[in-house]
Design a protein around this motif. Structure first.
Motif, short mmCIF file in Angstrom:
data_model
loop_
_atom_site.label_atom_id
_atom_site.label_comp_id
_atom_site.label_asym_id
_atom_site.label_seq_id
_atom_site.Cartn_x
_atom_site.Cartn_y
_atom_site.Cartn_z
N PHE A 1 -35.19 17.69 -19.53
CA PHE A 1 -35.88 17.58 -18.24
C PHE A 1 -36.69 16.29 -18.18
O PHE A 1 -36.97 15.64 -19.21
N LEU A 2 -37.10 15.93 -16.97
CA LEU A 2 -38.04 14.83 -16.77
C LEU A 2 -39.05 15.23 -15.71
O LEU A 2 -38.77 16.03 -14.82
N VAL B 1 -40.24 18.60 -11.25
CA VAL B 1 -39.44 18.56 -12.48
C VAL B 1 -37.97 18.54 -12.13
O VAL B 1 -37.52 19.27 -11.24
N MET B 2 -37.21 17.72 -12.87
CA MET B 2 -35.75 17.70 -12.75
C MET B 2 -35.20 18.08 -14.13
O MET B 2 -35.58 17.50 -15.14
N TYR B 3 -34.34 19.09 -14.15
CA TYR B 3 -33.85 19.57 -15.45
C TYR B 3 -32.35 19.86 -15.39
O TYR B 3 -31.77 20.04 -14.31
N VAL B 4 -31.73 19.91 -16.56
CA VAL B 4 -30.29 20.14 -16.69
C VAL B 4 -30.06 21.60 -17.05
O VAL B 4 -30.56 22.09 -18.07
N SER B 5 -29.30 22.29 -16.22
CA SER B 5 -28.97 23.70 -16.47
C SER B 5 -27.47 23.81 -16.73
O SER B 5 -26.73 22.85 -16.53
N PRO B 6 -26.98 24.96 -17.16
CA PRO B 6 -25.54 25.14 -17.37
C PRO B 6 -24.71 24.87 -16.12
O PRO B 6 -23.52 24.55 -16.22
N THR B 7 -25.33 24.99 -14.95
CA THR B 7 -24.59 24.77 -13.69
C THR B 7 -24.80 23.37 -13.13
O THR B 7 -24.27 23.05 -12.06
N GLY B 8 -25.59 22.54 -13.83
CA GLY B 8 -25.80 21.18 -13.35
C GLY B 8 -27.26 20.83 -13.22
O GLY B 8 -28.15 21.53 -13.75
N LEU B 9 -27.53 19.76 -12.52
CA LEU B 9 -28.89 19.25 -12.34
C LEU B 9 -29.66 20.13 -11.36
O LEU B 9 -29.17 20.45 -10.28
N GLN B 10 -30.88 20.52 -11.74
CA GLN B 10 -31.71 21.40 -10.91
C GLN B 10 -33.08 20.76 -10.70
O GLN B 10 -33.54 19.94 -11.51
#
Length: 335
Positions: free
Chosen positions: A34-35, A46-55
């Motif tokens: 995340f950032l 917050v921007m984070y990477v999940s199993p389904t993509g960028l969230q």
């Protein structure tokens, strides 16, 4: 756990309480890259990477204690997960964070994971080598000597009981125990000599075997006929060392247990195999007949320590025994 900080070209490492770090991350991003460009904001974005993509998410990604301790304004963080390793990589206060930083940082995190895995693998190999070295030393000074020391101790107890009521019998016991002790000293001295030879630099196996045989003849007063057919063969030092110890073990067994008057040792090579034959004219093993390697292993017969050495080299050991002596046929692969 261990925390490593890198700032101003200086690296600082410290031991940390795992329980404290378990509460640092917000549950939503605990297992994600995340950032957050502004963690001081009332409601950080917050921007984070999940199993389904960028969230995207609005909330505090780290605890106030973490932000205060490191005086962080922005955070870029990546999960580290490798074989037996868990952790996080934090990049603090990088200006102008973008999605590209998240992508490039993920690659860096993967490189860090690879490095940690490599280090862990090296440590496991090192530990395995230490264990093997301990096992090797245990074989060099093996149970035979230790058991004999125990027998000597029991014998001395017997002498103590006999010395007053049966002094003549006590003297006989002492004489026998002195003979055993001298024999054990020769065995231990020979083992130490074998270790010294094993520590030498790599050289021709034929010269090393000749030196060992000469030492055994002096130590045990036993003629050993050595026939070498190696044709200038050079083997890796680790294998060469075990070969020398195998020959030493076989000759000492013939001298000590079989009470042989002569031992014949032949060592010859083929393209990818070393063949060792040890013949003696002693009293043989407690069985009669010939057993190939598979039968020997299945029945558990023969010299245990020598067999362990051969098996450690992925070799084979066949045994023939009679009341006229014994023969060992050993094959060790060199490839």
């Amino acid at each position: 756990m261990t925390a490593v900080e890198w700032a101003d070209d200086a690296v600082k490492e410290s031991a940390e309480d795992m329980a404290v770090w378990e509460t640092v991350m917000a549950p939503l991003v605990r297992n994600a890259h995340f950032l957050c460009a502004d963690v001081k904001a009332a409601v950080p974005r917050v921007m984070y990477v999940s199993p389904t993509g960028l969230q995207r998410w609005r909330g505090a990604p780290v605890s106030e204690e973490f932000r205060t301790r490191f005086r962080a304004s922005s955070i870029l963080s990546f999960r580290l997960h490798a074989d037996g390793i868990g952790g996080r990589l934090f990049v603090l206060d990088k200006p102008r964070l973008t999605i590209d930083d998240l992508t490039l940082g993920a690659l860096v995190a993967r490189q860090v994971e690879n490095g940690l895995e490599h280090r862990a693998s090296l440590e496991r190999l090192r530990d395995a080598a230490v264990i093997e070295e301990r096992a090797r030393v245990a074989r060099d000074v093996h149970d035979d000597v230790l058991q004999s020391m125990s027998a000597l101790s029991l014998g001395l107890e017997t002498v103590g009981r006999l010395i007053e009521r049966a002094p003549e019998r006590a003297r006989e016991w002492l004489s026998e125990l002195q003979g055993r002790l001298s024999q054990d000293q020769r065995t231990l001295r020979t083992a130490i000599n074998g270790l010294k030879h094993g520590a030498a630099g790599s050289s021709q196996l034929s010269r090393q075997l000749s030196t060992i045989v000469g030492s055994l003849e002096r130590e045990w007063g036993l003629p050993v006929k050595l026939d070498l057919r190696l044709e200038d063969l050079t083997v890796p030092e680790a294998i060469g060392r075990e070969i020398r110890l195998i020959v030493r073990e076989a000759v000492v067994n013939a001298a000590r247990h079989a009470r042989a008057s002569t031992v014949y040792v032949t060592v010859r090579s083929t393209a990818d195999t070393l063949l060792i034959t040890v013949d003696d004219d002693g009293r043989g093993f407690p069985f009669t007949g010939r057993y190939d390697d598979a039968e020997r292993r299945r029945l558990g017969v023969g010299p245990k320590v020598l067999a362990e050495r051969v098996e450690a080299l992925e070799g084979t050991l066949a045994i023939a025994s009679s009341d006229a002596g014994a023969r060992l046929d050993i094959k060790v692969p060199l490839a």
